[in-house]
Design an enzyme around this catalytic site. Sequence first.
Site, mmCIF file in Angstrom:
data_model
loop_
_atom_site.group_PDB
_atom_site.id
_atom_site.type_symbol
_atom_site.label_atom_id
_atom_site.label_comp_id
_atom_site.label_asym_id
_atom_site.label_seq_id
_atom_site.Cartn_x
_atom_site.Cartn_y
_atom_site.Cartn_z
ATOM 1 N N GLU A 48 96.870 -85.607 -11.881
ATOM 2 C CA GLU A 48 98.031 -84.767 -12.181
ATOM 3 C C GLU A 48 99.268 -85.568 -11.816
ATOM 4 O O GLU A 48 99.519 -85.820 -10.639
ATOM 5 C CB GLU A 48 97.996 -83.461 -11.371
ATOM 6 C CG GLU A 48 96.797 -82.585 -11.696
ATOM 7 C CD GLU A 48 96.787 -81.262 -10.924
ATOM 8 O OE1 GLU A 48 97.835 -80.872 -10.370
ATOM 9 O OE2 GLU A 48 95.715 -80.633 -10.873
ATOM 10 N N GLU B 22 91.538 -79.777 -6.212
ATOM 11 C CA GLU B 22 92.255 -80.007 -4.945
ATOM 12 C C GLU B 22 91.545 -79.314 -3.787
ATOM 13 O O GLU B 22 92.119 -78.451 -3.110
ATOM 14 C CB GLU B 22 93.702 -79.535 -5.046
ATOM 15 C CG GLU B 22 94.535 -80.352 -6.023
ATOM 16 C CD GLU B 22 96.012 -79.986 -6.010
ATOM 17 O OE1 GLU B 22 96.347 -78.867 -5.592
ATOM 18 O OE2 GLU B 22 96.831 -80.820 -6.426
HETATM 19 C C1 GAL Z 1 98.484 -78.620 -8.273
HETATM 20 C C2 GAL Z 1 97.249 -77.965 -8.860
HETATM 21 C C3 GAL Z 1 97.452 -77.544 -10.281
HETATM 22 C C4 GAL Z 1 98.750 -76.802 -10.405
HETATM 23 C C5 GAL Z 1 99.896 -77.613 -9.861
HETATM 24 C C6 GAL Z 1 101.207 -76.873 -9.920
HETATM 25 O O1 GAL Z 1 98.426 -78.652 -6.898
HETATM 26 O O2 GAL Z 1 96.141 -78.826 -8.813
HETATM 27 O O3 GAL Z 1 96.380 -76.717 -10.676
HETATM 28 O O4 GAL Z 1 98.621 -75.604 -9.720
HETATM 29 O O5 GAL Z 1 99.652 -77.936 -8.527
HETATM 30 O O6 GAL Z 1 101.309 -75.842 -9.005
#
Ligand code: GAL
Length: 668
Positions: free
Chosen positions: A306, A144
């Site tokens: 994700e 990110e």
């Molecule tokens: C996303 C990130 C993950 C994890 C998730 C939950 O933004 O890419 O590594 O941190 O949020 O906080």
Amino acid sequence: MSIHFGVDYYPEHWPMARWETDARLMREMGIDLVRMAEFSWQKMESAEGTFDFAWLDRSIEILARAGIRVVLGTPTASPPAWIIQANPEILPLDSRGVRRGFGGRHHDCQSNEAYRVHARRIAQAMARHFASKPSVLGWQIDNELGNSHHDLCHCESCRHAFQAWLRAKYGTIAELNRRWGTVFWSQTYDDFAQVPTPAANAVNAHNPSLHLDWKRFHSDLIIEFHDEQAAIIRREAPGQFITHNLMGFFDLVDYFKLARSLDFVSHDQYPMGFFDRPQPMKDPATLAAHLDLMAGLKGAPFWVMEQQAGPTGWSILGKTPRPGQLALWTAQSIAHGADAVVFFRWRSCTVGTEQYWHGILPHNGLPGRRYEELKACIAQLSPVMDDFRGCLGGSEAALLFSYEQNWALEVQPHHPDLDYLQHTMGFCRAFHERNIPLAFISGSEDLARHRLIIAPLLFLDLPGLAARLTAYVRGGGHLVLTMRTGVKDQDNLCQTEGPLPGPYAELLGIEILDYDCLRDCEERVECEGTVGAARLWWDVIELRGARALARGRGGDHGGEPIITEAEAGSGRAYYIGSELDPALMSRFVDHAAKAAGLASLGPSAEGLELVRRRGAEADYLFALNHRGEGASVALPPAWEAIIGSRDLPPYGFSLFRSERTEPRPRPH
Ligand code: GAL
Ligand code: ZN
């Protein structure tokens, strides 16, 4: 490569004895892929040059035996303590001059050469080591990018990098002075070395031209940081792909530019929002818009790297997704163009900051409700996904999305509530409600593919754009422009060439002679029999050939035109001199969609979203019920239900297929 579903996996958080069980449970669930290692720097390099990939090799082998393949992250979002100890100058300096410390993640200055050396070393060692592993399919660089960097970094290294960027852009300091208008308040520079970053220690606001260039520079810096690692991976591991997990409407990086060096883009989709800011759940239209932007970046399908897999939260938790919602959101991502969906995360963590950002498995590792729900969803969707892999759903309308316009309006929002993304969402929402697909474009594509283009808030007159949009309209396209168009030149100076909206005045058949920032008030407006509110801004429009589609009713601007329409060449151009409430927006979009001949995918019903994907021989239509009560959808008989039916349970989805007689119109 036929990857459909994956999980974000952190084997290093668990005893090795568990890894076989994880792989088996994943396989039984239908998981094809894991993403790993994007925060595992210390485990891979415990001291400078001391690499240990054995644990990762072992995990990759176990997964490979279960038929599961791998995307590896380079771990530069979490530099370990030994690096910070060796090079404390890597720690970023925020805009207030506070040196941020070790203890979370993203504690890095992306221009710092010492940090770049560390980043290149780990990227090279990883790429070299994993290049020949057949089950390693590709890479995600960092994580990110830009996340947590909003207020970073104003260190000396970044200031010098900014100055070098300005020198490359302007050539001479005299040219910078001219284009930034530094005559104001005696800000004229003798040398690039005098130019500051827009840190918060200035007594008053910084020069808007400096501020805009800083945002451009910052985006370029992040992209450069990414591309340096990408070049190493391309060299060392040429057979493996590179992607990145983007964050929807996140505004720090010009994603159109970042996407250029990716084989395909990926996205992180969290419908219930992010950690410590208690947030209302994102509405389905916003979720859809995030996904559509991702599809628009390369005009191609993408991955979700994700996808929310349980309740989210760091120290404060979000609401628990209702039964069906996780599967529904998965189907929504696929409907809007995801070719693969990777769930975050496999198992809820027992250690660290994200203990309550729940994974598919609970803390105890026993498959439960979330596992079963997603397993069933995978079993339904996986068999059909290859049919539409590589193709989007197609659209006749597009929204021109511009990072630079957003940045310029962040510097000077005019009205405290003016927000580029919210203004843009007004259009997206109206299209979403009507089930009319709306693609996101940057403006550099072939515009003539679209019957209607909405280009909101074209505040900066960026080089070449007005000519392209004008040619598009004269050639038969329909164009919608909105308030504050053509106000500034590309350097963020107010333009003086003729009346507003500058280069579009003639095309639109209007002149804006005055304007009114609607502070603490709204104006009533009537548009073709619908009365609603216009907010934030009021352009006082003179008709010079256009006709009024809507006018003020009573109030300070009663009778004045506020939405205009004009024929130009064989096309049509609209101007909206304000921000419309949903009622007016609906009326306007009905009018514009009808005039442009836009087709809807099916009947509208509250909370029921229809999304199309095209395959080689068939079209696919997803029906997504975002409401906690049943719904039914009336579709023509040609749509054959292949998942579910025309009656949808609460938070349920169905998938329909229709054989196509004519060939697919476009590759996407
Ligand atoms: C996303 C990130 C993950 C994890 C998730 C939950 O933004 O890419 O590594 O941190 O949020 O906080
Ligand atoms: Zn810095």
